[in-house]
Design an enzyme around this catalytic site. Structure first.
Site, PDB file in Angstrom:
ATOM      1  N   HIS A   1      -0.063 -10.968   0.622  1.00  0.00           N
ATOM      2  CA  HIS A   1       0.542 -10.812   1.945  1.00  0.00           C
ATOM      3  C   HIS A   1      -0.344 -11.472   2.987  1.00  0.00           C
ATOM      4  CE1 HIS A   1      -2.372  -7.674   2.690  1.00  0.00           C
ATOM      5  NE2 HIS A   1      -1.873  -6.875   1.758  1.00  0.00           N
TER       6      HIS A   1
ATOM      7  N   HIS B   1      -4.232 -10.979   2.752  1.00  0.00           N
ATOM      8  CA  HIS B   1      -4.901 -11.825   1.745  1.00  0.00           C
ATOM      9  C   HIS B   1      -4.894 -13.276   2.211  1.00  0.00           C
ATOM     10  CE1 HIS B   1      -2.804  -8.625  -0.793  1.00  0.00           C
ATOM     11  NE2 HIS B   1      -4.083  -8.291  -0.811  1.00  0.00           N
TER      12      HIS B   1
ATOM     13  N   CYS C   1     -11.677   8.141  -5.023  1.00  0.00           N
ATOM     14  CA  CYS C   1     -10.432   7.652  -4.422  1.00  0.00           C
ATOM     15  C   CYS C   1      -9.972   6.460  -5.253  1.00  0.00           C
ATOM     16  CB  CYS C   1     -10.657   7.244  -2.969  1.00  0.00           C
ATOM     17  SG  CYS C   1      -9.205   6.391  -2.302  1.00  0.00           S
TER      18      CYS C   1
ATOM     19  N   CYS D   1      -9.499   3.169  -3.208  1.00  0.00           N
ATOM     20  CA  CYS D   1     -10.740   2.421  -2.931  1.00  0.00           C
ATOM     21  C   CYS D   1     -11.447   2.059  -4.225  1.00  0.00           C
ATOM     22  CB  CYS D   1     -11.719   3.246  -2.111  1.00  0.00           C
ATOM     23  SG  CYS D   1     -11.171   3.692  -0.480  1.00  0.00           S
TER      24      CYS D   1
ATOM     25  N   CYS E   1      -9.138  10.475   2.146  1.00  0.00           N
ATOM     26  CA  CYS E   1      -9.685   9.132   2.365  1.00  0.00           C
ATOM     27  C   CYS E   1      -9.017   8.570   3.615  1.00  0.00           C
ATOM     28  CB  CYS E   1      -9.379   8.228   1.167  1.00  0.00           C
ATOM     29  SG  CYS E   1      -9.583   6.482   1.566  1.00  0.00           S
TER      30      CYS E   1
ATOM     31  N   HIS F   1      -6.665   5.496   2.753  1.00  0.00           N
ATOM     32  CA  HIS F   1      -5.469   5.651   1.915  1.00  0.00           C
ATOM     33  C   HIS F   1      -4.682   6.930   2.186  1.00  0.00           C
ATOM     34  CE1 HIS F   1      -7.874   2.596  -0.206  1.00  0.00           C
ATOM     35  NE2 HIS F   1      -6.689   2.059  -0.362  1.00  0.00           N
TER      36      HIS F   1
ATOM     37  N   LYS G   1      -0.332  -0.320  10.301  1.00  0.00           N
ATOM     38  CA  LYS G   1      -0.956  -0.942   9.137  1.00  0.00           C
ATOM     39  C   LYS G   1       0.143  -1.598   8.327  1.00  0.00           C
ATOM     40  CE  LYS G   1      -4.499   0.773   6.831  1.00  0.00           C
ATOM     41  NZ  LYS G   1      -5.418   1.623   6.089  1.00  0.00           N
TER      42      LYS G   1
ATOM     43  N   LYS H   1       3.808  -1.468   2.048  1.00  0.00           N
ATOM     44  CA  LYS H   1       5.077  -1.696   1.360  1.00  0.00           C
ATOM     45  C   LYS H   1       6.107  -0.683   1.827  1.00  0.00           C
ATOM     46  CE  LYS H   1       3.420  -2.874  -2.999  1.00  0.00           C
ATOM     47  NZ  LYS H   1       3.332  -2.501  -4.375  1.00  0.00           N
TER      48      LYS H   1
HETATM   49  N1  MSP Z   1     -10.566  -6.151  -5.397  1.00  0.00           N
HETATM   50  C1  MSP Z   1     -11.247  -5.794  -4.225  1.00  0.00           C
HETATM   51  C2  MSP Z   1     -12.246  -6.867  -3.837  1.00  0.00           C
HETATM   52  C3  MSP Z   1     -13.255  -7.181  -4.891  1.00  0.00           C
HETATM   53  S1  MSP Z   1     -14.305  -8.464  -4.397  1.00  0.00           S
HETATM   54  C4  MSP Z   1     -15.492  -8.480  -5.496  1.00  0.00           C
HETATM   55  C5  MSP Z   1     -10.265  -5.611  -3.086  1.00  0.00           C
HETATM   56  N2  MSP Z   1      -9.084  -6.198  -3.208  1.00  0.00           N
HETATM   57  S2  MSP Z   1      -7.897  -6.165  -2.110  1.00  0.00           S
HETATM   58  O1  MSP Z   1      -6.765  -6.775  -2.747  1.00  0.00           O
HETATM   59  O2  MSP Z   1      -7.720  -4.857  -1.611  1.00  0.00           O
HETATM   60  O3  MSP Z   1      -8.341  -7.128  -1.003  1.00  0.00           O
HETATM   61  C6  MSP Z   1      -9.030  -6.705   0.127  1.00  0.00           C
HETATM   62  C7  MSP Z   1      -9.218  -7.925   1.002  1.00  0.00           C
HETATM   63  O4  MSP Z   1      -7.941  -8.522   1.292  1.00  0.00           O
HETATM   64  C8  MSP Z   1      -9.815  -7.665   2.353  1.00  0.00           C
HETATM   65  O5  MSP Z   1     -11.208  -7.552   2.320  1.00  0.00           O
HETATM   66  C9  MSP Z   1      -9.338  -8.892   3.090  1.00  0.00           C
HETATM   67  O6  MSP Z   1     -10.026 -10.012   2.657  1.00  0.00           O
HETATM   68  C10 MSP Z   1      -7.901  -9.001   2.611  1.00  0.00           C
HETATM   69  N3  MSP Z   1      -7.004  -8.129   3.373  1.00  0.00           N
HETATM   70  C11 MSP Z   1      -6.103  -7.259   2.840  1.00  0.00           C
HETATM   71  N4  MSP Z   1      -5.397  -6.689   3.861  1.00  0.00           N
HETATM   72  C12 MSP Z   1      -5.849  -7.154   5.030  1.00  0.00           C
HETATM   73  C13 MSP Z   1      -5.448  -6.980   6.368  1.00  0.00           C
HETATM   74  N5  MSP Z   1      -4.474  -6.174   6.732  1.00  0.00           N
HETATM   75  N6  MSP Z   1      -6.100  -7.696   7.308  1.00  0.00           N
HETATM   76  C14 MSP Z   1      -7.081  -8.596   6.993  1.00  0.00           C
HETATM   77  N7  MSP Z   1      -7.463  -8.783   5.745  1.00  0.00           N
HETATM   78  C15 MSP Z   1      -6.946  -8.021   4.742  1.00  0.00           C
HETATM   79  O7  MSP Z   1     -10.617  -4.972  -2.112  1.00  0.00           O
END
Ligand code: MSP
Length: 652
Positions: free
Chosen positions: A19, A22, A127, A130, A144, A147, A298, A301
């Protein structure tokens, strides 16, 4: 000397599809890589997916498929998304890759040999969202805060990493390298967390509870805790790239991690202490950005407000979104996306700003000269404009390197509106009416186009495709790979003369605000349909497992279609005569007419048939076998084998 920089994004969990959140970090790595290359450096960029852990097992279980099937599917979606929107990553790592698993086990062995792992009984609050234990101080009303779920109490014997042992060393490193974690507020957050004693880290899960993970090299009854596994991707991917190279020595010391604030603790505390224990030098930089909200909420889904990069691209163009995101978010702070805001910014900065400046000037050049006119002496007004452009270029490197790129984007916007004012003041359309003012006209229009060219150079990391198109249109074809310096590329006066200028394409057509709601409604409908499809089809429940002996009962053979006819009286059936290496071809009826309305196209094709299926008497004759086909939704194609098999060859 060229610097070597290694950008990483978090490896994303495969429990959600890509999304806008990412997208932001991934596009950021892409933009920074492009900027650093433009500035003459050598940049490498790795992204990927994080595939172990409880979360994934829970998601796969829900759909009745294996964790690996689940991961293959969603990891592929991340990769496809990045490939489709021109994300220039160098490598994509999955934690299920063999190269990664081996490396994690090597490091665990090393850390254990350093005496940093012990076995103990532990009780904690876990959690799953997390994928880590939370301390009591982190909980809000017992839940948490990220979440909104209560963590589960877990009591079990596990392996622990002596993280606490490295607390002082970590504090010292942060204090001695004040820019190591940027922006400062996140450095302060980490230091304040480190004021309390740092607990050791539980790094295993008993297989009795979780099997989906990397087995501990020193105890096969346990798998590695997902974060201990995942963080190592940053090194394992360099030690062995997808094409088998070891780039560690080349790039590790220039490692620049990009993350959002949600995973600060794991990156600023777990990760460096793991590196210390394993005897690996620390990464060079941790850059932390804020969170994207959708309006005030936030992204989630269940709220149905998730923005998917590919549908956005189809509706509005991904580069326009990149422009918005990079300009709107001040690095480190949270920011809010709404379609209205996006359209407002797009229309004012790109459609009415750069796009209009280009169209106005190019239109007049096309009409009056047909090509970019030669340089003439500049007057004070152009010198002033050139000075302003120079100031923007001067601040550009510093802004990008301190992650204040939003400022540079604003500077470019400012320059465009200054140029607009200049054009309005000069009134070139009046000059065009007077033969004696051709020189003046040339000077003004050339200056207008020059600013567009400079803007496109400076914005090229942000909107690479669009800017390259604009530059090509203006005859600027020098490479943006650092072989020509930014200063040379963006020098006022460097625009070539004599480049033919036809009526310009509409680089940034205005988005009609009135049409916005119907476009977004359609995107929303697509997102819902995709979510539904993901639940039902892609992730089809696997059937009951069979053993090899069950499979051995089925005799599959290669058959060559020698005749094929529609069965006129039947809606769905076609009749095939298939040579399976026997005395005479077999007759097979297949219910695939809607996909093969002209069955004769199958003649000469090799198909796979189930040869020992009991013959079935049908209204139109005996059916002596079954043809295999690949199908999904409303697609269907007959299955075949590659190469030149002979009719009757067995398939196993
Ligand atoms: N798998 C772990 C990361 C492991 S790294 C060794 C993880 N994954 S995640 O899919 O939850 O991705 C988190 C990351 O996605 C955030 O740190 C950021 O880079 C990006 N984002 C996900 N949602 C976001 C927002 N709403 N806003 C900005 N970035 C976000 O954590």
């Amino acid at each position: 000397m060229t610097r070597k920089i290694y950008f990483t994004t978090p490896i994303y969990y495969v429990n959600a599809e890509p999304h806008i959140g990412h997208l932001y970090t991934t596009a950021l790595a892409d933009m920074l890589k492009r900027y650093y290359q433009l500035a003459g450096n050598n940049a490498y960029f790795q992204t990927g997916t994080d595939e172990h852990g409880e979360k994934i097992v829970q998601a796969a279980d829900k759909l009745g498929i294996t964790p690996k099937q689940f991961c293959d599917n969603i990891s592929g979606k991340f990769r496809d998304a990045w490939d489709n929107i021109n994300i220039n990553y160098d490598d994509f790592i999955r934690t299920t890759d063999a190269r990664h698993k081996t490396y994690v086990q090597d490091i665990l062995t090393r850390v254990q040999e350093a005496g940093d792992i012990y076995f103990d009984e532990y009780t904690g609050k876990y959690c799953v969202g997390c994928e880590r234990y939370l301390t009591d101080t982190e909980l809000v009303d017992g839940k948490c805060p990220d979440h909104q779920t209560a963590p589960k109490e877990v009591k079990e014997a596990n392996y622990f990493f002596k993280m606490g042992k490295y607390q002082q060393q970590l504090i010292q490193h942060i204090e001695e390298n004040p820019d190591w974690i940027r922006p400062e507020r996140f450095k302060n957050e980490v230091l304040s967390f480190l004021k309390s004693p740092l607990e050791d880290l539980c790094i295993s899960r008993p297989k009795t509870r979780l099997e989906w993970g990397i087995e501990l090299p020193f105890d096969n009854k346990y798998v590695t805790y997902v974060w201990f596994d995942a963080l190592l991707n940053y090194v394992s991917g360099l030690k062995e790239t997808s094409n088998g190279k070891n780039l560690f020595d080349e790039y590790w010391q220039g490692c620049n991690h990009l993350i959002a604030k949600d995973i600060l603790k794991t990156h600023a505390i777990y990760w460096p202490t793991m590196l210390m224990s394993a005897g690996i030098p620390l990464f060079n930089q941790l850059d932390v950005h804020g969170y994207w909200m959708i309006g005030e909420s936030k992204m989630s889904k269940s709220l149905g407000n998730v923005i998917r990069p590919l549908s956005f691209d189809a509706a509005f163009g991904i580069e326009n979104l990149r422009y918005f995101l990079f300009k709107e978010m001040k690095f480190g702070a949270d920011s809010s996306f709404t379609y209205d805001l996006f359209v407002e910014r797009y229309n004012s900065d790109l459609a009415n700003g750069l796009g209009n400046l280009l169209a106005r000037n190019a239109g007049l050049v096309a009409k009056n000269f047909g090509a970019i006119p030669a340089a003439t002496d500049l007057t004070e007004a152009e010198k002033e404009l050139a000075d302003k452009a120079q100031k923007v270029v001067d601040a550009y490197r510093q802004n990008f390197e301190s992650r204040q790129f939003a400022k540079s984007i604003e500077d470019v916007c400012g320059l465009i509106s200054e140029t607009d004012k200049y054009i309005t003041l000069m009134e070139p359309w009046k000059m065009a009416k007077d033969e004696n003012r051709k020189n003046e006209l040339a000077r003004v229009l050339r200056s207008g186009l020059e600013i567009c060219r400079i803007a496109a150079v400076l914005l090229s990391p942000v909107m690479p495709k669009k800017c390259t198109e604009i530059l090509a249109y203006l005859g600027e074809t020098r490479p943006l790979d650092g072989s020509v310096s930014i200063e040379e590329l963006a020098a006022f006066g460097a625009i070539a003369e004599g480049i033919e200028i036809s009526k310009p394409p509409r680089f940034f057509p205005r988005i009609d605000e009135a049409a916005l709601s119907s476009i977004t409604a359609q995107m929303q409908a697509e997102a819902e349909a995709a979510a539904k499809a993901a639940q039902s089809r892609e992730i089809e429940p696997i059937k009951e497992q069979i053993i090899i002996d069950d499979f051995a009962k089925v005799q599959l053979k290669v058959g060559k279609v020698v005749e094929a006819y529609p069965v006129e009286e039947a809606k769905k059936l076609i009749r095939l005569m298939v040579d399976v290496g026997e005395e005479k071809p077999r007759q097979v009826f297949a219910g695939i007419k809607s996909h093969y309305p002209q069955p004769e196209q199958l003649i000469g094709q090799n198909v796979i048939i189930v040869a020992n299926l009991k013959p079935r008497k049908m209204k139109f004759g005996m059916s002596e076998g079954m043809v295999l086909a690949a199908s999904g939704d409303d697609r269907l194609v007959a299955a075949t084998v590659l190469g030149n098999p002979h009719p009757g060859d067995g398939v196993s």
